[in-house]
Design a protein around this motif. Structure first.
Motif, PDB file in Angstrom:
ATOM      1  N   MET A 214     -22.218  -4.458 -15.439  1.00 36.55           N
ATOM      2  CA  MET A 214     -21.238  -3.417 -15.085  1.00 36.55           C
ATOM      3  C   MET A 214     -19.836  -3.863 -15.471  1.00 36.55           C
ATOM      4  N   HIS A 215     -18.953  -2.898 -15.654  1.00 40.70           N
ATOM      5  CA  HIS A 215     -17.571  -3.170 -15.991  1.00 40.70           C
ATOM      6  C   HIS A 215     -16.774  -3.520 -14.729  1.00 40.70           C
ATOM      7  N   ASP A 216     -15.555  -4.035 -14.910  1.00 44.35           N
ATOM      8  CA  ASP A 216     -14.668  -4.309 -13.782  1.00 44.35           C
ATOM      9  C   ASP A 216     -14.122  -3.002 -13.217  1.00 44.35           C
ATOM     10  N   PHE A 217     -13.872  -2.990 -11.906  1.00 43.43           N
ATOM     11  CA  PHE A 217     -13.279  -1.809 -11.275  1.00 43.43           C
ATOM     12  C   PHE A 217     -12.501  -2.238 -10.038  1.00 43.43           C
ATOM     13  N   ALA A 218     -11.522  -1.422  -9.663  1.00 43.86           N
ATOM     14  CA  ALA A 218     -10.758  -1.658  -8.442  1.00 43.86           C
ATOM     15  C   ALA A 218     -11.560  -1.164  -7.240  1.00 43.86           C
ATOM     16  N   TYR A 219     -11.367  -1.834  -6.094  1.00 39.80           N
ATOM     17  CA  TYR A 219     -12.126  -1.503  -4.889  1.00 39.80           C
ATOM     18  C   TYR A 219     -11.146  -1.236  -3.748  1.00 39.80           C
ATOM     19  N   LEU A 220     -11.248  -0.033  -3.162  1.00 35.10           N
ATOM     20  CA  LEU A 220     -10.350   0.358  -2.079  1.00 35.10           C
ATOM     21  C   LEU A 220     -11.181   0.788  -0.881  1.00 35.10           C
ATOM     22  N   ARG A 221     -10.606   0.570   0.364  1.00 31.63           N
ATOM     23  CA  ARG A 221     -11.376   0.855   1.571  1.00 31.63           C
ATOM     24  C   ARG A 221     -10.513   1.598   2.592  1.00 31.63           C
ATOM     25  N   PRO A 222     -10.440   2.918   2.524  1.00 31.45           N
ATOM     26  CA  PRO A 222      -9.641   3.697   3.476  1.00 31.45           C
ATOM     27  C   PRO A 222     -10.300   3.721   4.856  1.00 31.45           C
ATOM     28  N   ARG A 223      -9.498   4.095   5.876  1.00 28.94           N
ATOM     29  CA  ARG A 223     -10.008   4.160   7.248  1.00 28.94           C
ATOM     30  C   ARG A 223      -9.982   5.572   7.818  1.00 28.94           C
ATOM     31  N   SER A 224      -9.616   6.552   7.016  1.00 26.20           N
ATOM     32  CA  SER A 224      -9.637   7.945   7.470  1.00 26.20           C
ATOM     33  C   SER A 224      -9.970   8.838   6.283  1.00 26.20           C
ATOM     34  N   THR A 225     -10.421  10.065   6.581  1.00 26.39           N
ATOM     35  CA  THR A 225     -10.721  10.990   5.491  1.00 26.39           C
ATOM     36  C   THR A 225      -9.453  11.365   4.733  1.00 26.39           C
ATOM     37  N   GLY A 226      -8.341  11.509   5.470  1.00 22.87           N
ATOM     38  CA  GLY A 226      -7.080  11.835   4.815  1.00 22.87           C
ATOM     39  C   GLY A 226      -6.670  10.768   3.827  1.00 22.87           C
ATOM     40  N   GLU A 227      -6.790   9.503   4.232  1.00 23.88           N
ATOM     41  CA  GLU A 227      -6.434   8.400   3.336  1.00 23.88           C
ATOM     42  C   GLU A 227      -7.383   8.351   2.145  1.00 23.88           C
ATOM     43  N   ALA A 228      -8.667   8.608   2.383  1.00 24.57           N
ATOM     44  CA  ALA A 228      -9.645   8.588   1.292  1.00 24.57           C
ATOM     45  C   ALA A 228      -9.312   9.632   0.235  1.00 24.57           C
ATOM     46  N   VAL A 229      -8.986  10.847   0.669  1.00 21.86           N
ATOM     47  CA  VAL A 229      -8.646  11.915  -0.261  1.00 21.86           C
ATOM     48  C   VAL A 229      -7.384  11.572  -1.039  1.00 21.86           C
ATOM     49  N   GLN A 230      -6.375  11.029  -0.342  1.00 21.52           N
ATOM     50  CA  GLN A 230      -5.124  10.650  -1.016  1.00 21.52           C
ATOM     51  C   GLN A 230      -5.375   9.590  -2.084  1.00 21.52           C
ATOM     52  N   LEU A 231      -6.225   8.602  -1.755  1.00 18.02           N
ATOM     53  CA  LEU A 231      -6.524   7.543  -2.723  1.00 18.02           C
ATOM     54  C   LEU A 231      -7.260   8.099  -3.939  1.00 18.02           C
ATOM     55  N   LEU A 232      -8.188   9.035  -3.691  1.00 15.69           N
ATOM     56  CA  LEU A 232      -8.921   9.614  -4.814  1.00 15.69           C
ATOM     57  C   LEU A 232      -7.979  10.357  -5.747  1.00 15.69           C
ATOM     58  N   VAL A 233      -7.059  11.146  -5.179  1.00 13.14           N
ATOM     59  CA  VAL A 233      -6.105  11.896  -5.989  1.00 13.14           C
ATOM     60  C   VAL A 233      -5.198  10.939  -6.768  1.00 13.14           C
TER      61      VAL A 233
END
Length: 331
Positions: free
Chosen positions: A1-20
């Motif tokens: 697999m290729h390299d990728f960044a890994y993020l771990r939000p703690r709320s749905t709001g934060e998850a959506v913001q990170l995806l955008v």
């Protein structure tokens, strides 16, 4: 697999913001049983993986409301299959989960991820040497003129005949379940039977969800029709195999006549397939095996078999017929 960044939000709001913020090229990660598989095959190559497993409440199964059962998108398949209310009121859902994978996968895989799993078409997963409009739009469909024994006889198009491979979504479609989602535009609700698209000319667009939309829960209406239900799955081997044909059937019989019938098909179509005309044919009648077979034949009236999968029509008719009689015995 290729390299990728890994993020771990703690709320749905934060998850959506990170995806955008990290689009294009960001993907949500939950159980990982689908995403990492596709990454290893080179089908998916996200630059950023957003791990939503720390978001509180998304793994909860809530049966406190008498009108509906609420299942968080991060609930494990095994936990849902074993839940007392699911076993009692939606046996077809429990059976669809038990028949879906190995115990190890059921313990890891989440119901939200399972809903969004992608096809097991060998041409889609086989690499760039095979034409596949799902993987590379406009490249063609190698399955139509190739080895298509496991492909769809319902809902296909000139661009794609890959089946939807899941089991749970078939049962959810029969039960009129819905999913709740969140995105930067707020919340919305989508019926499971409308969640997946038929391929048409754009098979790479597999669902009606936007790229920044996150499923947070599944809701299933509670009522008498769910209790007398079954998920009947026919496959090449008894365990760890995808369906050649399957049927989720639920019945409500008053007296000796059908008051409500639900029939959803799997293993034969490009998306979870509700056979509404077949359902209507049963209402108001006693459920005999002859009536069940007539309904099953209606379910496959629009089938368009390919060179190697015509057997699925006859197999599907028998599968639906048997499922209806099994569900009748549970009334």
């Amino acid at each position: 697999m290729h390299d990728f960044a890994y993020l771990r939000p703690r709320s749905t709001g934060e998850a959506v913001q990170l995806l955008v913020r990290h689009q294009p090229g960001a993907r949500y990660f939950a159980g990982g049983t689908t995403l990492f598989d596709l990454m290893k095959l080179g089908v998916e190559a996200p630059a950023t993986v957003i791990d939503i497993t720390r978001i509180e409440g998304l793994g909860r199964i809530d049966a406190s409301d008498r009108t509906e059962l609420r299942i968080g998108a991060l609930a494990a398949m095994s936990d849902v299959a074993e839940h007392a209310v699911v076993l009692r009121e939606f046996p077809a859902l429990s059976e669809s989960l038990w028949k879906a994978a190995s115990q190890q996968l059921r313990n890891m895989a989440t119901v939200g991820g399972n809903l969004l799993q992608r096809t097991r078409c060998a041409y889609f997963r086989g690499g760039p040497e095979f034409a596949c409009n799902k993987r590379v739009p406009g490249s063609g469909c190698a399955a139509i003129g190739g080895a298509n024994r496991g492909h769809a006889v319902l809902g296909g198009s000139e661009a794609c005949v890959a089946i939807y491979p899941g089991d749970m979504a078939i049962a959810l479609a029969a039960f009129d379940a819905v999913v709740d989602t969140v995105s930067p535009r707020g919340e919305r609700t989508v019926a499971v039977r409308e969640l997946h698209r038929e391929p048409g000319a754009t098979p790479h667009l597999e669902t009606v969800l936007a790229t920044d939309e996150l499923i947070v829960r599944i809701r299933i209406p509670r009522g008498p029709v769910g209790r007398a239900s079954t998920y009947h799955k026919i496959r090449d081997r008894e365990s760890y195999a995808f369906a050649l044909a399957s049927a989720a059937v639920a019945l409500h019989i008053r007296g000796n006549r059908v008051a409500d019938a639900r029939i959803a098909l799997g293993g034969v179509a490009t998306r979870p397939w509700r056979a509404t005309e077949a359902e209507r044919s049963l209402v108001g009648l006693p459920l005999t095996r002859a009536a069940a077979r007539r309904a099953a034949e209606l379910a496959f009236a629009g089938a368009k078999p390919l060179e190697h999968n015509a057997f699925k029509v006859a197999l599907g008719i028998e599968t639906v017929t048997d499922a209806l009689m099994l569900a009748k015995d549970r009334n």
